[in-house]
Design an enzyme around this catalytic site. Structure first.
Site, PDB file in Angstrom:
ATOM      1  N   ASP A  85      14.640   8.253  40.020  1.00 43.15           N
ATOM      2  CA  ASP A  85      13.512   8.329  39.069  1.00 43.15           C
ATOM      3  C   ASP A  85      13.255   9.721  38.515  1.00 43.15           C
ATOM      4  OD1 ASP A  85      12.778   8.876  41.782  1.00 43.15           O
ATOM      5  OD2 ASP A  85      10.664   8.737  41.236  1.00 43.15           O
TER       6      ASP A  85
ATOM      7  N   GLU B 164      11.054   7.619  44.001  1.00 45.16           N
ATOM      8  CA  GLU B 164      10.809   8.598  45.071  1.00 45.16           C
ATOM      9  C   GLU B 164       9.566   9.414  44.751  1.00 45.16           C
ATOM     10  OE1 GLU B 164      10.300  11.803  47.459  1.00 45.16           O
ATOM     11  OE2 GLU B 164      10.806  12.154  45.374  1.00 45.16           O
ATOM     12  N   GLU B 165       9.383   9.751  43.485  1.00 39.98           N
ATOM     13  CA  GLU B 165       8.320  10.697  43.107  1.00 39.98           C
ATOM     14  C   GLU B 165       6.921  10.169  43.385  1.00 39.98           C
ATOM     15  OE1 GLU B 165       8.778  13.648  42.601  1.00 39.98           O
ATOM     16  OE2 GLU B 165      10.740  13.974  41.697  1.00 39.98           O
TER      17      GLU B 165
ATOM     18  N   ARG C 248      19.732  21.088  58.842  1.00 41.12           N
ATOM     19  CA  ARG C 248      18.979  21.481  60.027  1.00 41.12           C
ATOM     20  C   ARG C 248      18.577  20.258  60.843  1.00 41.12           C
ATOM     21  NH1 ARG C 248      15.077  25.466  61.595  1.00 41.12           N
ATOM     22  NH2 ARG C 248      13.363  24.447  62.658  1.00 41.12           N
TER      23      ARG C 248
ATOM     24  N   HIS D 126       9.807  20.120  39.404  1.00 43.88           N
ATOM     25  CA  HIS D 126       8.634  19.586  38.691  1.00 43.88           C
ATOM     26  C   HIS D 126       8.116  20.547  37.616  1.00 43.88           C
ATOM     27  CE1 HIS D 126       7.600  16.506  42.107  1.00 43.88           C
ATOM     28  NE2 HIS D 126       8.904  16.683  41.954  1.00 43.88           N
TER      29      HIS D 126
HETATM   30 ZN   LIG Z   1      10.315  15.677  42.993  1.00 41.25          ZN
HETATM   31 ZN   LIG Z   2      13.087  15.092  44.379  1.00 38.39          ZN
END
Ligand SMILES: [Zn+2]
Ligand SMILES: [Zn+2]
Length: 397
Positions: free
Chosen positions: A85, A143-144, A181, A369
């Protein structure tokens, strides 16, 4: 030619297509759960590679299964995840593959993730006969808005999966480096809303009122002691009160004050403790000052916690790709940002890692962003190689 050289040269061969596809996706960004065009391209390409493809998972998600040529019944399955997205941001980059949709932009690099994972599907399909297990390619929507991974899990995307890997391209981490990690990497993120109910009155006669603004100030300050006095110096967490709203005029004590903020933590235990203590502290202070406090803490995303064994597998692949000196395993790999990859990692052990895409010379120097966000596309073959190597190693016979 040695296997390793062959992988490098195979990747070199597909770089132009991988970059062209990323630019195409960049020109046509789609917001959360609207990734119809993107999902169509993904499904089409996976089918063309001969994979079993499932569409419409969590609305616009796509899953492709590659069955290894040497996979016996009960063989292991590795999932590899990408998000698809874009964001509601108007792009300000002056590039020839600029977003063609006003107010929408791939400003987090998910166009790159999608394109990289399709390249990995191609590379692994060509090696299908060598694989002693299966690979599930998981393309998630939304996801956002922390909305796509959890419903994909609920709809069975992790069924039959033993482990999962995935990556984020990072515009604030140098090109050529890979960060991987064990343990927590991305933080959990919860929204805090505190509503203090006092008693309104005249500003000149506070004794007849219960001033929620003074109480809000005390609570705001006291919450920081949960970090400075109740949190181990070795276990980071963040509490930020980012919004305070109360009052209507200079001479009126209001009835109500509302605080809003964010809680970030790196483990489920710490997160649970902080939620409990924020509640106790806010309600205790309000009660001590003759008021009451309504506490709402909205569950956001959990922390991304990497499994040691899978982290080790990715680290080995990263070292083979960029060299040991270009692989980071320390705190530089942690971020207080969150990512809903966490829901997959809660379901099966896995590893979420970062690939450097920062290069000021190519304008890739703005944060995620940002309307001028971009990645150095040279990060993409690195990302593809680390994922492919990890899968080959995981499924070697
Ligand atoms: Zn993002
Ligand atoms: Zn992202």
């Amino acid at each position: 030619m040695a296997d390793i050289d062959r992988l490098k040269s195979d990747i070199d061969e597909i770089v132009p297509d991988m970059v062209a596809l990323r630019r195409d996706l960049h020109e046509h960004p789609e917001l959360a759960f609207e990734e119809v065009r993107t999902a169509g391209i993904v499904a089409g390409r996976l089918r063309a590679l001969g994979l079993d493809v499932q569409t419409g998972v969590a609305k616009t998600g796509v899953v492709g299964i590659l069955k290894g040529g040497k996979a016996q019944p009960g063989a292991k399955t590795l999932a590899i995840r990408a998000d698809m997205d874009a964001l509601p941001i108007h792009e300000l980059n002056e590039i020839d593959y600029r977003s063609t949709v006003d107010g929408k932009m791939h400003a987090c690099g998910h166009d790159g993730h999608t394109s990289v994972l399709l390249a990995v599907a191609d590379l692994l399909s060509k090696r299908r006969e060598e694989l002693n297990g299966n690979v599930k390619f998981v393309f998630q929507p939304a996801e956002e808005v922390i909305g796509g991974a959890e419903p994909m899990v609920k709809e069975g995307a992790m069924e039959g999966v033993d482990n999962i890997i995935g990556l984020h391209l990072f515009s604030n981490y140098p090109l050529g480096r890979v960060g991987v990690r064990s343990g927590p990497t991305f933080a959990s993120a919860d929204k805090i809303v505190l509503k203090i109910h006092g008693k309104g009155g005249h500003a000149a006669m506070p004794d007849g009122a219960v001033d929620p603004i003074v109480i809000a100030a005390h609570i705001t300050t006291a919450l920081q002691t949960l970090i400075s006095r109740e949190t181990s110096p070795f276990s980071p967490a963040v509490i930020t009160i980012a919004r305070i709203e109360a009052g209507s005029a200079f001479n009126i004590i209001p009835e109500v004050a509302e605080l809003q903020g964010s809680l970030r933590a790196y483990s489920a235990e710490h997160r649970t403790k902080m939620v409990r203590r924020i509640t106790e502290l806010a309600q205790g202070i309000a009660a001590a000052m003759n008021a009451s406090c309504e506490v709402d803490i909205f569950d956001g995303c959990p922390a991304c916690v990497n499994d040691p064994t899978m982290t080790e597998a990715v680290r080995r692949a990263a070292e083979s790709t960029v060299g040991a000196e270009a692989v980071d395993t320390g705190e530089e790999v942690m971020t207080a940002g969150s990512d809903d990859m966490a829901y997959f990692l809660q379901t099966v052990p896995g590893c979420y890692f970062i690939v450097g895409a920062h290069n000021p010379e190519k304008g890739a120097r703005y944060p995620h962003h940002h309307p001028r966000f971009n990645v150095d596309e040279d990060s993409m073959p690195i990302a593809a190689e680390v994922l492919t190597r990890t899968a080959l190693d995981y499924l070697k016979s």
